[in-house]
Design an enzyme around this catalytic site. Sequence first.
Site, PDB file in Angstrom:
ATOM      1  N   THR A  30      -4.667  -0.658  -9.010  1.00 27.94           N
ATOM      2  CA  THR A  30      -4.309  -1.801  -9.848  1.00 27.94           C
ATOM      3  C   THR A  30      -5.421  -2.831  -9.887  1.00 27.94           C
ATOM      4  O   THR A  30      -5.584  -3.554 -10.868  1.00 27.94           O
ATOM      5  CB  THR A  30      -3.004  -2.427  -9.327  1.00 27.94           C
ATOM      6  OG1 THR A  30      -1.983  -1.445  -9.446  1.00 27.94           O
ATOM      7  CG2 THR A  30      -2.606  -3.655 -10.101  1.00 27.94           C
ATOM      8  N   TYR A  44       1.416  -1.767 -16.740  1.00 27.26           N
ATOM      9  CA  TYR A  44      -0.023  -1.691 -17.031  1.00 27.26           C
ATOM     10  C   TYR A  44      -0.494  -0.306 -16.639  1.00 27.26           C
ATOM     11  O   TYR A  44       0.258   0.470 -16.043  1.00 27.26           O
ATOM     12  CB  TYR A  44      -0.785  -2.746 -16.203  1.00 27.26           C
ATOM     13  CG  TYR A  44      -0.572  -2.555 -14.720  1.00 27.26           C
ATOM     14  CD1 TYR A  44       0.496  -3.165 -14.065  1.00 27.26           C
ATOM     15  CD2 TYR A  44      -1.391  -1.711 -13.984  1.00 27.26           C
ATOM     16  CE1 TYR A  44       0.728  -2.943 -12.718  1.00 27.26           C
ATOM     17  CE2 TYR A  44      -1.165  -1.488 -12.638  1.00 27.26           C
ATOM     18  CZ  TYR A  44      -0.097  -2.117 -12.015  1.00 27.26           C
ATOM     19  OH  TYR A  44       0.136  -1.885 -10.685  1.00 27.26           O
ATOM     20  N   THR A 110      -2.864   0.151  -4.085  1.00 28.72           N
ATOM     21  CA  THR A 110      -2.157  -0.324  -2.899  1.00 28.72           C
ATOM     22  C   THR A 110      -1.100   0.655  -2.385  1.00 28.72           C
ATOM     23  O   THR A 110      -0.654   0.533  -1.249  1.00 28.72           O
ATOM     24  CB  THR A 110      -1.490  -1.683  -3.178  1.00 28.72           C
ATOM     25  OG1 THR A 110      -0.640  -1.554  -4.315  1.00 28.72           O
ATOM     26  CG2 THR A 110      -2.523  -2.757  -3.422  1.00 28.72           C
ATOM     27  N   ASP A 111      -0.699   1.622  -3.231  1.00 32.87           N
ATOM     28  CA  ASP A 111       0.419   2.485  -2.816  1.00 32.87           C
ATOM     29  C   ASP A 111       0.102   3.305  -1.569  1.00 32.87           C
ATOM     30  O   ASP A 111       0.971   3.522  -0.720  1.00 32.87           O
ATOM     31  CB  ASP A 111       0.828   3.416  -3.959  1.00 32.87           C
ATOM     32  CG  ASP A 111       1.558   2.658  -5.068  1.00 32.87           C
ATOM     33  OD1 ASP A 111       1.848   1.464  -4.884  1.00 32.87           O
ATOM     34  OD2 ASP A 111       1.841   3.271  -6.115  1.00 32.87           O
ATOM     35  N   LYS A 183       2.402  -1.633   3.292  1.00 33.06           N
ATOM     36  CA  LYS A 183       2.926  -2.281   2.083  1.00 33.06           C
ATOM     37  C   LYS A 183       4.437  -2.422   2.254  1.00 33.06           C
ATOM     38  O   LYS A 183       5.155  -1.432   2.327  1.00 33.06           O
ATOM     39  CB  LYS A 183       2.602  -1.422   0.866  1.00 33.06           C
ATOM     40  CG  LYS A 183       2.951  -2.072  -0.457  1.00 33.06           C
ATOM     41  CD  LYS A 183       2.579  -1.149  -1.626  1.00 33.06           C
ATOM     42  CE  LYS A 183       2.612  -1.907  -2.941  1.00 33.06           C
ATOM     43  NZ  LYS A 183       2.185  -1.057  -4.071  1.00 33.06           N
ATOM     44  N   GLU A 303      15.949   8.805  22.324  1.00 32.28           N
ATOM     45  CA  GLU A 303      16.972   9.344  21.418  1.00 32.28           C
ATOM     46  C   GLU A 303      17.133  10.858  21.557  1.00 32.28           C
ATOM     47  O   GLU A 303      18.186  11.404  21.259  1.00 32.28           O
ATOM     48  CB  GLU A 303      16.605   9.013  19.967  1.00 32.28           C
ATOM     49  CG  GLU A 303      16.968   7.608  19.541  1.00 32.28           C
ATOM     50  CD  GLU A 303      18.453   7.440  19.278  1.00 32.28           C
ATOM     51  OE1 GLU A 303      19.169   8.455  19.192  1.00 32.28           O
ATOM     52  OE2 GLU A 303      18.894   6.281  19.183  1.00 32.28           O
TER      53      GLU A 303
HETATM   54  N1  LIG Z   1      -0.840  -2.081  -6.861  1.00 40.09           N
HETATM   55  C1  LIG Z   1      -1.314  -0.852  -6.983  1.00 40.09           C
HETATM   56  O1  LIG Z   1      -2.484  -0.654  -6.774  1.00 40.09           O
HETATM   57  C2  LIG Z   1      -0.348   0.251  -7.326  1.00 40.09           C
HETATM   58  C3  LIG Z   1      -0.899   1.484  -7.945  1.00 40.09           C
HETATM   59  N2  LIG Z   1       0.161   2.393  -8.244  1.00 40.09           N
HETATM   60  C4  LIG Z   1      -1.873   2.210  -7.038  1.00 40.09           C
HETATM   61  O2  LIG Z   1      -1.640   2.394  -5.889  1.00 40.09           O
HETATM   62  O3  LIG Z   1      -2.898   2.624  -7.487  1.00 40.09           O
END
Ligand SMILES: NC(=O)C[C@H](N)C(=O)O
Length: 346
Positions: A30, A44, A110-111, A183, A303
Amino acid sequence: ALAREMPTTATTAPASARKANVVILATGGTIAGAGADASNSATYQAAKVPVDKLIAAVPSLGELANVRGEQVFQIASESFTNAQLVQLAKRVSALLKQDDVDGVVITHGTDTLEETALFLDLVVRSDKPIVVVGSMRPSTALSADGALNLADAVATAASPASKGKGVLVTMNDEIQAGRDVTKRVNIKPSAFTSQWGPLGMVVEGKTYWFRAPVKRHGATSEFDIDAIDTLPEVAIVYGSGNMNPAAYTAAVQGGAKAIVHAGTGNGSVAGYAVDTLKDLRAKGTVIIRSSRVGDGFVLRNAEQPDDQYDWVVAHDLNPQKAKILAAVALTKTSDTKELQRIFWEY
Ligand SMILES: NC(=O)C[C@H](N)C(=O)O
């Protein structure tokens, strides 16, 4: 004595006085995303803007360091494969061996940013700063967070204070440990946190530190990307009420050498699923108990009787991070005592 004090023809100033050389490796995400309208903060396309444009969009980067960019991939991070992880880490390792490179920044979706950050932490044998950075909003959105996150990443990679602290992640003004950060929110700039807290902050291009990691990483790691060409398949199976144990068997049939059980609570296993896992272990699959809770840590023999079943516990690593450490560890050993040692140490 005088001769020794006379300055020789100095071509490079001492590291503290000269600007650091930082290479930005761009992989997409992103932070390189673009939407149709400034109101599109969540709708986007990721991985559109090339690295030179990312750099040009933040003119202050040049004040923080001598910056140059390389486009390694242009993908959304959910599409990262093991082969790409290995390729990226080899490039980081090669760059950091160069005398004219002081630090590396990786722009990333970020994923799966937390997986890549831990992977680099485990396998790149260097003390030089490695900073992974992304954004939650595309560059075209109102209050886009990518530009400041990137400036913070360059400032952190350029800072001698960042040396030896493991792979770092700069998001939302904070410096997080790549090993620990995860995340936790899927739509806000404050998405990245760690249960053990941030290491520091970046404010106006300066880093401020409050703690440092104690787990093995980087230069003290027993793993080395220069000796790793492929990673074994590791599967995560998610625990829930009324879960279907056939998911474990399917994972092994699909090629998994290890299963990370994303268990309920403290990595608990449904009573009716225990025999399936014991059976898979008897046939050679490594069983690692983690927790779907995300925070806390899984206790050995609490556990489940891990000693008796010859299972491993993931310590405080969440399932996706346990998957990365398992894959890296399995390149060296499939001995469960060794694997458990590795899960305690890294
Ligand atoms: N915020 C992001 O970067 C999400 C995106 N789907 C990615 O991981 O590339």
